[in-house]
Write an enzyme that holds these catalytic residues in place. Structure first.
Site, PDB file in Angstrom:
ATOM      1  N   HIS A   1      29.542 -47.616 -10.649  1.00 37.38           N
ATOM      2  CA  HIS A   1      29.306 -47.682  -9.204  1.00 37.38           C
ATOM      3  C   HIS A   1      28.361 -46.601  -8.695  1.00 37.38           C
ATOM      4  CE1 HIS A   1      32.248 -50.833  -8.125  1.00 37.38           C
ATOM      5  NE2 HIS A   1      32.726 -50.504  -9.308  1.00 37.38           N
TER       6      HIS A   1
ATOM      7  N   ASP B   1      22.598 -42.157  -3.927  1.00 37.59           N
ATOM      8  CA  ASP B   1      23.779 -42.979  -3.678  1.00 37.59           C
ATOM      9  C   ASP B   1      23.671 -44.228  -4.555  1.00 37.59           C
ATOM     10  OD1 ASP B   1      26.118 -43.863  -2.526  1.00 37.59           O
ATOM     11  OD2 ASP B   1      25.446 -43.481  -0.472  1.00 37.59           O
TER      12      ASP B   1
END
Ligand code: GDG
Length: 726
Positions: free
Chosen positions: A164, A371
C-alpha cells in the site's frame, strides 16, 4: 473447495477494553470495505491483530470466538512485539525508507528479529486457517516476509501480495541491511501488486540488481515458481462518500459550518500526522498565498484536520511541534476578530462531519512529499455532488498518476503551490465542472470493488497460467518412475548440459571447472557399461577436453559444432562449416565491450559469444537488446544465427544446435532409456529432438519449456544422478 484468506497487520475490527467490557468496533477504512465482499463469504477469513493486548486465556478465547463469528481470526501480539516489530521495524525502518526519508530510518537488529518472529507468527496463524490449495492475499509492509514463509509451507497455495505504500528506488532499498531477505520474502507470492507502474518498475529493478533475477514483461522466474508483478491503483467506495455527502446529517453540518464561516472560501486538508504528508510545506504555501495576494486575507481559510498518529516515534512528536508553531505564527500574524486563516484540528472526525467538510471545500489540498496512493484525494472527488471544487494534488502521491485533471504540484515548490492555490480559487465554474466530472467518472469506475475484483481475477489467472504452462516438478513419484525405467533398460543415454546444470553459474566462466564431487559422480556413471554419458555443452572443445577429457565421456561442444566419442582421440566437425565471418563481426562485439564494462568476448572455433553476466545488472540486458537488433540487421540473409542464452549472446552457424547433434548419438546407439538435463534455451533443442518417452528435465522454473519435468538447481541434478549409481 478452496477458500480465501486475507492477511493484514490489523483486523478490520478494532477490539477495545472499556468500563463496560470489550467492544468490537468495525473499521471504516477503505481496505476493510473493499475486501468485505471477500472475507465475509462462506469459510473465508481475515487474519490480523485485533488492536489490543490480551493477558489472560479466557479473554483470548472470548475474543477469538466473537471474531470467528464474523469470519476473522486474531493474531495476538505482545507489548514487546508491537514495540519492536510494529513501531520499530515497520514504522521506524521500513516506513521512512520506503517514503524516501532514510535520514529517519533506524537499523536495529532486535527490531529485525522481532519482525521475523512476528511474520512467522502470522504464518502459523494463516496455516492454521488454510488448506494446501487455498488463496491467500497478504497486505502491506508489515508482512513482507510472509509470502515466502507461506510458500515454503504451502508450495501449491495461490499467494497474492499488495503493497500500500510506495516502493522506492533500489538506491534506498540497498541501504537496508536486510534487503535480500525482504525482497525474497515478497517474491514468495504468485502475484505482487503496487499502486503505480513506477513502484513496480523500482521493485523489478531491485530484484534484478539485488537478486540477479531478470524479468520479462513483469514476470520473474524464481527457482520455485513464476511471479507476476503488476500495477493495481486502489480505489475507494465511491457510493459511500457520495451518499455520506448527500445525507441529511452531513448537510446539517454543512449548514452549521457555513453559518460560522460566513462567505469565507474554504481550503481543506485531511491527513494523519506524518512527515510524509507535507503538512509544514502546505502551511508555508498558504502563508505565501496570503502574502502574495493580500486580497485573499479575510476571504479564505484553511481547514486542516490532522489525525494523531504514531506519537511514540520521536519524529512525529517534533513534527507536531513544528505544525503547532507554524499554525500559531500564521494565525497570530493575519487573524482578525471575525476571521481565522487556519482552522486546525488535531483529532479525527466522524464520517458525516468529514463528508460535510469535503462537500463544502472549494479546494481539496493534498500535498504529500510521498504517498503510496492517497485516498483523501479520491474521497474529496466523490463527495462533490455539485461537480464543483478544485483538487490540488502532489505529483508524488500515487493518485496523481490517475487524477490528471487535478492541479498537479510539487509540494516543495512553495511559490508554485501558492500560485496553484490562487489559480484554484479563481478557476471559472465551467472549468471546475469539466475537471471534476472527468475525475468523478474515473474514481467511480475504478473503485475499491473493481480493484479487489481485478486483483483476485489476475491472481487466479496467474495461477492458472502457471499450471498450464509449467512443466511438472520432478517430484518423488516422477523420480521413482525415472529410476525404474533406468534400471529396466539395457542401454541408457544421458545427455547432460554443463553450466547451470552440473555446476552453478560462476561470474567468471573460466573458473567453473568441475569439482571433485562432480568428477567422481561422472566417473561412477561412466563406470557402468550400460551407460553412455554425453556432456552436451556450448563451451569450446578445448575447455571440455581440459576439464573432463580424462573421463570416458562423450562430448558435444560449441552447441553441436564438435563431437567426440569416448573412445575417439580426435574431435570431429558435425559438418563442414565456415568461420571467416568472425573477422567481420568481432569488431562489432568489441564496440559493445568498450561500451559495457564487465562484458567480454569469448571466441570459439565456429562461434563468437558476448558475455554480460558481470556487467551492471540493469545496463547488461539493455545493451544485449541493442546488440541483438544490431546483429540481426548484419546477419540477415546469411546462414548465421544469433542465439540468446543465459546472460550471453552467441553468433553461430544456423541449423546446428545441441538437438541436431544429440540425434546423431541417438541413431548410433538406440538406447532404451534417455535422460536429457539442461537449463537454458539452447537445451530446448535437445528436449525437442528426443522422442516423447525420453526423460527431459529443465533446471530452474521455466514456462514454455519442451521438457517434461523441471528440477530446482544443479544441487538437485547431482542428487538425482547420485541415485542412478546406487
Ligand atoms: C496507506 C498508504 C494509500 C482521515 N482522517 C479522518 C479519516 N481519515 C481517513 C480518510 C482516508 C484514510 O483515513 C487515509 O487514507 P490514505 O490513503 O491517506 O492513507 P492510509 O490508509 O493511512 O495508508 C496510502 C492507502 O494505504 C491505501 O492503499 O492510499 O498512500 O499510506 O480514507 O478518509 N476518516 C474519518 N475521520 C477522520 O478524521 N472518518
Amino acid at each position: 473447495m478452496s477458500k480465501t484468506i486475507i492477511v493484514s497487520n490489523r483486523l478490520p475490527t478494532k477490539v477495545q477494553r472499556t468500563d463496560d467490557g470489550l467492544t468490537f468496533q468495525p473499521s471504516e477504512g477503505g481496505l476493510a470495505t473493499g475486501l468485505g465482499s471477500i472475507y465475509r463469504q462462506g469459510d473465508n477469513v481475515w487474519v490480523g491483530w485485533p488492536g489490543l493486548f490480551v493477558h489472560d486465556e479466557s479473554e483470548e478465547s472470548f475474543i477469538t470466538q466473537e471474531l470467528h463469528a464474523d469470519n476473522m481470526a486474531p493474531v495476538f501480539l505482545t507489548e514487546d512485539e508491537i514495540r519492536d516489530y510494529y513501531e520499530g521495524f515497520s514504522n521506524s525502518t521500513l516506513w521512512p525508507t520506503f517514503h524516501y526519508f532514510t535520514e529517519f530510518s533506524t537499523y536495529v537488529d532486535e527490531h529485525w528479529d522481532a519482525y521475523v518472529a512476528v511474520n512467522e507468527k502470522f504464518c502459523k496463524a494463516v496455516l492454521a486457517q488454510s488448506g494446501p490449495d487455498d488463496i491467500i492475499w497478504v497486505h502491506d509492509y508489515q508482512l513482507l516476509l510472509l509470502p515466502e514463509l507461506l510458500r515454503r509451507a504451502r508450495p501449491r497455495a495461490t499467494i497474492g501480495f499488495f503493497l500500500h505504500i510506495p516502493f522506492p528506488s533500489y538506491e534506498l532499498i540497498r541501504v537496508l541491511p536486510w534487503r535480500t531477505e525482504l525482497l525474497r520474502g515478497i517474491l514468495g507470492a504468485d502475484l505482487i501488486g503496487f499502486h503505480t507502474f513506477g513502484y513496480m518498475r523500482h521493485f523489478l529493478s531491485a530484484v534484478s540488481q539485488q537478486l540477479g533475477l531478470p524479468n520479462q514483461n513483469g514476470q520473474i522466474e524464481t527457482p520455485s515458481h513464476t511471479v507476476r508483478v503488476d500495477a493495481f491503483p486502489m480505489g475507494i467506495d465511491y457510493e459511500r462518500y457520495a451518499t455520506a455527502a448527500a445525507s441529511e446529517e452531513a448537510q446539517a453540518h454543512t449548514a452549521e459550518y457555513r453559518q460560522a464561516l460566513g462567505n469565507t472560501r474554504v481550503i481543506l486538508s485531511i491527513d494523519r500526522l506524518d512527515y510524509t504528508k507535507g503538512i509544514p510545506q502546505r502551511l508555508r504555501a498558504f502563508n505565501e498565498l496570503l502574502e502574495r495576494y493580500p486580497e485573499w486575507r479575510g476571504q479564505v481559510s484553511l481547514i486542516m484536520v490532522v489525525v494523531p498518529s504514531r506519537d511514540q516515534v520521536a519524529q512525529y512528536a517534533s513534527l507536531k511541534e513544528e505544525v503547532d508553531e507554524l499554525v500559531g505564527r500564521i494565525n497570530a500574524q493575519y487573524r482578525t476578530i471575525s476571521w481565522s486563516p487556519v482552522h486546525y484540528f488535531y483529532r479525527s472526525f466522524p464520517l458525516p462531519e468529514l463528508a460535510a467538510l469535503y462537500a463544502m471545500a472549494d479546494v481539496g489540498l493534498v500535498t504529500p512529499l510521498r504517498d503510496g496512493m492517497n485516498l483523501v484525494a479520491k474521497e474529496y472527488v466523490a463527495s462533490r455532488l455539485d461537480h464543483r471544487g478544485v483538487l490540488i494534488l502532489s505529483e508524488r502521491a500515487g493518485a496523481a498518476r490517475e487524477l490528471s485533471d487535478a492541479l498537479i504540484i510539487n509540494p516543495t515548490d512553495t511559490r508554485a503551490l501558492a500560485e496553484s492555490l490562487h489559480e484554484a480559487l479563481v478557476m471559472p465554474d465551467d472549468e471546475q465542472e469539466r475537471r471534476m466530472r472527468n475525475m468523478q467518472a474515473l474514481v467511480q469506475r475504478y473503485n475499491v470493488f473493481a480493484w479487489t475484483k481485478l486483483f483476485m481475477n489476475q491472481l487466479a489467472y496467474t495461477k492458472m497460467k502457471q499450471e498450464t504452462l509449467a512443466t511438472a516438478n520432478l517430484d518423488e513419484a516422477a523420480t521413482a518412475m525415472l529410476l525404474a525405467d533406468y534400471h529396466a533398460a539395457e542401454q541408457r543415454l544421458l545427455l547432460l548440459d554443463y553450466d547451470g546444470t552440473l555446476v552453478p553459474f560462476h561470474p567468471d566462466p573460466t573458473r567453473a571447472a568441475p569439482d571433485q564431487e562432480l568428477r567422481l559422480l561422472l566417473r561412477a556413471l561412466t563406470d557402468n557399461p550400460q551407460n553412455r554419458v554425453v556432456v552436451i555443452s556450448g563451451r569450446d572443445r578445448n575447455t571440455l577436453q581440459k576439464w573432463l577429457g580424462h573421463l570416458p565421456l562423450h562430448f558435444i561442444a560449441e552447441h553441436g559444432v564438435w563431437l567426440r566419442g569416448a573412445e575417439a582421440t580426435e574431435w570431429e566437425l558435425f559438418q563442414p562449416l565456415r568461420n571467416d565471418w568472425k573477422r567481420e563481426l568481432r569488431p562489432v562485439l568489441e564496440v559493445y565491450v568498450a561500451r559495457t564494462a564487465g562484458s567480454f568476448i569469448e571466441e570459439k572455433d565456429y562461434s563468437l559469444v558476448w558475455h554480460y553476466r558481470r556487467a551492471d545488472a540493469e545496463l547488461g540486458p539493455v545493451r544485449a537488446r541493442e546488440l541483438l537488433s544490431h546483429l540481426s540487421f548484419i546477419t540477415a540473409n546469411t546462414d548465421l544465427q544469433v542465439l540468446e542464452g543465459n546472460k550471453v549472446l552467441e553468433i553461430k552457424n544456423a541449423g546446428i544446435n545441441k538437438g541436431t547433434a544429440a540425434v546423431r548419438w541417438l541413431g548410433q546407439y538406440e538406447p532404451g532409456f534417455m535422460l536429457a538435463i539442461g537449463d537454458d534455451r539452447t537445451d530446448e533443442d535437445t528436449f525437442r529432438a528426443l522422442p516423447p518417452e525420453a526423460y527431459t528435465v529443465r533446471v530452474g522454473q521455466a514456462q514454455h519449456s519442451a521438457a517434461r519435468f523441471h528440477i530446482a538447481s544443479p544441487t538437485d541434478v547431482r542428487k538425482l544422478l547420485r541415485q542412478l549409481i546406487v
